[in-house]
Scaffold this motif. Structure first.
Motif, PDB file in Angstrom:
ATOM      1  N   THR A   1       0.839  -1.196   0.000  1.00 32.98           N
ATOM      2  CA  THR A   1       0.000   0.000   0.000  1.00 32.98           C
ATOM      3  C   THR A   1       0.878   1.250   0.000  1.00 32.98           C
ATOM      4  O   THR A   1       2.110   1.181   0.016  1.00 32.98           O
ATOM      5  N   LEU A   2       0.218   2.402   0.017  1.00 31.70           N
ATOM      6  CA  LEU A   2       0.951   3.664   0.059  1.00 31.70           C
ATOM      7  C   LEU A   2       1.824   3.776   1.304  1.00 31.70           C
ATOM      8  O   LEU A   2       2.889   4.408   1.280  1.00 31.70           O
ATOM      9  N   ASP A   3       1.392   3.157   2.404  1.00 27.82           N
ATOM     10  CA  ASP A   3       2.189   3.212   3.631  1.00 27.82           C
ATOM     11  C   ASP A   3       3.527   2.490   3.473  1.00 27.82           C
ATOM     12  O   ASP A   3       4.484   2.787   4.196  1.00 27.82           O
ATOM     13  N   ASP A   4       3.590   1.518   2.555  1.00 21.61           N
ATOM     14  CA  ASP A   4       4.826   0.762   2.334  1.00 21.61           C
ATOM     15  C   ASP A   4       5.753   1.431   1.323  1.00 21.61           C
ATOM     16  O   ASP A   4       6.931   1.062   1.229  1.00 21.61           O
ATOM     17  N   ALA A   5       5.232   2.374   0.557  1.00 20.55           N
ATOM     18  CA  ALA A   5       5.994   2.929  -0.568  1.00 20.55           C
ATOM     19  C   ALA A   5       7.037   3.927  -0.093  1.00 20.55           C
ATOM     20  O   ALA A   5       6.735   4.861   0.659  1.00 20.55           O
ATOM     21  N   LEU A   6       8.273   3.746  -0.545  1.00 23.26           N
ATOM     22  CA  LEU A   6       9.370   4.646  -0.196  1.00 23.26           C
ATOM     23  C   LEU A   6       9.347   5.877  -1.096  1.00 23.26           C
ATOM     24  O   LEU A   6       9.246   5.765  -2.324  1.00 23.26           O
ATOM     25  N   LEU A   7       9.441   7.052  -0.482  1.00 20.44           N
ATOM     26  CA  LEU A   7       9.505   8.288  -1.249  1.00 20.44           C
ATOM     27  C   LEU A   7      10.891   8.431  -1.882  1.00 20.44           C
ATOM     28  O   LEU A   7      11.826   7.717  -1.535  1.00 20.44           O
ATOM     29  N   ARG A   8      10.997   9.375  -2.785  1.00 22.89           N
ATOM     30  CA  ARG A   8      12.243   9.523  -3.545  1.00 22.89           C
ATOM     31  C   ARG A   8      13.440   9.787  -2.630  1.00 22.89           C
ATOM     32  O   ARG A   8      14.560   9.346  -2.904  1.00 22.89           O
ATOM     33  N   THR A   9      13.213  10.497  -1.531  1.00 19.80           N
ATOM     34  CA  THR A   9      14.305  10.771  -0.605  1.00 19.80           C
ATOM     35  C   THR A   9      14.743   9.530   0.162  1.00 19.80           C
ATOM     36  O   THR A   9      15.777   9.549   0.840  1.00 19.80           O
ATOM     37  N   GLN A  10      13.956   8.445   0.067  1.00 20.26           N
ATOM     38  CA  GLN A  10      14.263   7.211   0.788  1.00 20.26           C
ATOM     39  C   GLN A  10      14.815   6.118  -0.133  1.00 20.26           C
ATOM     40  O   GLN A  10      14.971   4.985   0.303  1.00 20.26           O
ATOM     41  N   TRP A  11      15.137   6.470  -1.360  1.00 21.04           N
ATOM     42  CA  TRP A  11      15.680   5.469  -2.275  1.00 21.04           C
ATOM     43  C   TRP A  11      17.182   5.326  -2.011  1.00 21.04           C
ATOM     44  O   TRP A  11      18.021   5.735  -2.820  1.00 21.04           O
ATOM     45  N   ASN A  12      17.510   4.738  -0.873  1.00 21.24           N
ATOM     46  CA  ASN A  12      18.907   4.517  -0.510  1.00 21.24           C
ATOM     47  C   ASN A  12      19.042   3.123   0.071  1.00 21.24           C
ATOM     48  O   ASN A  12      18.045   2.439   0.359  1.00 21.24           O
ATOM     49  N   LEU A  13      20.274   2.688   0.252  1.00 24.87           N
ATOM     50  CA  LEU A  13      20.550   1.309   0.661  1.00 24.87           C
ATOM     51  C   LEU A  13      19.888   0.955   1.981  1.00 24.87           C
ATOM     52  O   LEU A  13      19.201  -0.069   2.091  1.00 24.87           O
ATOM     53  N   GLN A  14      20.055   1.797   3.008  1.00 28.32           N
ATOM     54  CA  GLN A  14      19.543   1.453   4.339  1.00 28.32           C
ATOM     55  C   GLN A  14      18.021   1.379   4.351  1.00 28.32           C
ATOM     56  O   GLN A  14      17.424   0.443   4.902  1.00 28.32           O
ATOM     57  N   SER A  15      17.353   2.363   3.731  1.00 26.78           N
ATOM     58  CA  SER A  15      15.890   2.380   3.725  1.00 26.78           C
ATOM     59  C   SER A  15      15.321   1.191   2.959  1.00 26.78           C
ATOM     60  O   SER A  15      14.321   0.590   3.377  1.00 26.78           O
ATOM     61  N   ILE A  16      15.939   0.832   1.844  1.00 27.92           N
ATOM     62  CA  ILE A  16      15.444  -0.289   1.047  1.00 27.92           C
ATOM     63  C   ILE A  16      15.679  -1.607   1.771  1.00 27.92           C
ATOM     64  O   ILE A  16      14.826  -2.501   1.773  1.00 27.92           O
ATOM     65  N   GLN A  17      16.830  -1.762   2.432  1.00 27.55           N
ATOM     66  CA  GLN A  17      17.070  -2.972   3.224  1.00 27.55           C
ATOM     67  C   GLN A  17      16.036  -3.112   4.338  1.00 27.55           C
ATOM     68  O   GLN A  17      15.510  -4.197   4.577  1.00 27.55           O
ATOM     69  N   ASP A  18      15.738  -2.010   5.009  1.00 26.25           N
ATOM     70  CA  ASP A  18      14.730  -2.047   6.082  1.00 26.25           C
ATOM     71  C   ASP A  18      13.352  -2.393   5.525  1.00 26.25           C
ATOM     72  O   ASP A  18      12.594  -3.161   6.141  1.00 26.25           O
ATOM     73  N   ALA A  19      13.014  -1.843   4.349  1.00 28.67           N
ATOM     74  CA  ALA A  19      11.709  -2.119   3.753  1.00 28.67           C
ATOM     75  C   ALA A  19      11.580  -3.585   3.341  1.00 28.67           C
ATOM     76  O   ALA A  19      10.531  -4.210   3.525  1.00 28.67           O
ATOM     77  N   ILE A  20      12.643  -4.155   2.773  1.00 29.05           N
ATOM     78  CA  ILE A  20      12.622  -5.561   2.372  1.00 29.05           C
ATOM     79  C   ILE A  20      12.464  -6.458   3.594  1.00 29.05           C
ATOM     80  O   ILE A  20      11.672  -7.413   3.594  1.00 29.05           O
TER      81      ILE A  20
END
Length: 332
Positions: free
Chosen positions: A264-283
């Motif tokens: 959902t939208l709550d899971d979607a990373l904003l452009r400022t969050q397209w980095n290694l740490q944020s993506i690892q946390d999201a996965i």
């Protein structure tokens, strides 16, 4: 360090695609940011090796040169010698969004690309908010397209719009049952229908499982659409055809995906969050839910193979077929 970071990247995550950005450019941007993060990690300490180097040795009043065993770092694996450790990542894109659309876009890294195929095979529904504008018709169904016609819309009411939407939902629900190839007399088919788990067995035209009006402020109106096997252009055409049924015209101002399967939208990373740490946390956060939901949605499909009476509906003439109905939205 880099290999350990890469091991935590296998899986699915969602990003928010802004309008005006191509999905291919988005994928390349995410890949570039991930590579930047992986290669920015502190390199391991270089290996040491023994070399015999000449050095002075004092022998009384005279100084002599002799070979001495010395431990020195080896530079064969140094970053300045061999370049960055990571040069390319395999990133897959789920259900795509065209350039004008925005919203949830699911990406898969490494082994996560196989999970994208599982999401596709599960035929999960997606949610959109679609904004329409009454009184105009364009050649591409978009507000900024070439103007074809202008009409009045004073006669359009919320009640009339709701009736049209009810007709659309009813006709598509009947088509959904037809494309599911279920034996409706079976107990399992009944249980799937109660749980809302009926899905088409293969490719089909766009199927709308739910549609309602969220806001009606003429000339604008806002729809919420749950559907599968759609394209964003088909949703724009849907707005155009709703306008025709209301005895006026309408164009689409915005298409925004708010849910893709279990993201959902709550899971979607904003452009400022397209980095290694944020993506690892999201996965890592999404992994348990991804496994649970794929198991839940794929198991009925495997069992459903035995209930199928044919591979695909053979007679498309049985589909609903008017401007509001299934044949108008053929495509995938």
């Amino acid at each position: 360090m880099g290999s350990a970071s890469l091991a935590r990247l296998h899986g699915l995550f969602a990003v928010y695609k802004p309008p005006g950005l191509k999905w291919l450019h988005l994928r390349d941007t995410v890949e570039m940011q991930l590579l930047k993060g992986l290669n920015a990690g502190k390199p391991p300490a270089p290996e040491q090796r023994v070399r015999f180097l000449l050095g002075p040795v004092e022998d009384g009043e005279e100084k002599q040169l002799t070979l001495k065993a010395t431990s020195v770092p080896t530079l064969t694996n140094h970053r300045l010698v061999c370049g960055p450790e990571f040069l390319r990542l395999k990133i897959g894109v789920g259900h795509r969004l065209d350039t004008r659309s925005s919203g949830v876009l699911v990406l898969g890294v490494g082994h996560g690309r196989r999970l994208l195929m599982d999401m596709y095979d599960a035929h999960l529904t997606k949610d959109y908010t679609v904004r329409g504008l009454l009184g105009k018709a364009t050649d591409d169904f978009c507000e900024d397209g070439r103007l074809v016609e202008k009409t009045t819309y004073d006669h359009v009411t919320r009640e009339k719009l709701d009736r049209i939407l009810a007709v659309i939902q009813g006709s598509h629900q009947k088509a959904l049952v037809m494309y599911s190839n279920l034996d409706l007399q079976s107990q399992e088919a009944y249980e799937m229908a109660v749980r809302g788990m009926i899905r088409p067995m293969s490719k089909s035209p766009m199927l709308i499982t739910g549609i309602r009006c969220l806001n009606f402020s003429p000339p604008e109106f806002l729809l919420e659409v749950q559907c599968m096997h759609e394209t964003q252009q088909q949703l724009r055409k849907l707005v155009h055809e709703i306008g025709l049924e209301l005895k006026t015209t309408a164009v689409c101002m915005q298409v925004r995906r708010t849910r893709d399967g279990f993201f959902t939208l709550d899971d979607a990373l904003l452009r400022t969050q397209w980095n290694l740490q944020s993506i690892q946390d999201a996965i890592r956060a999404a992994a348990p839910r991804v496994a649970e939901q794929l198991e839940k949605n794929l198991r009925p499909r495997f069992n459903n193979q035995q209930l199928s009476s044919s591979d695909h509906p053979g007679d498309d003439s049985k589909s609903p077929g008017s401007t509001l109905r299934l044949e108008s939205y053929s495509g995938h």
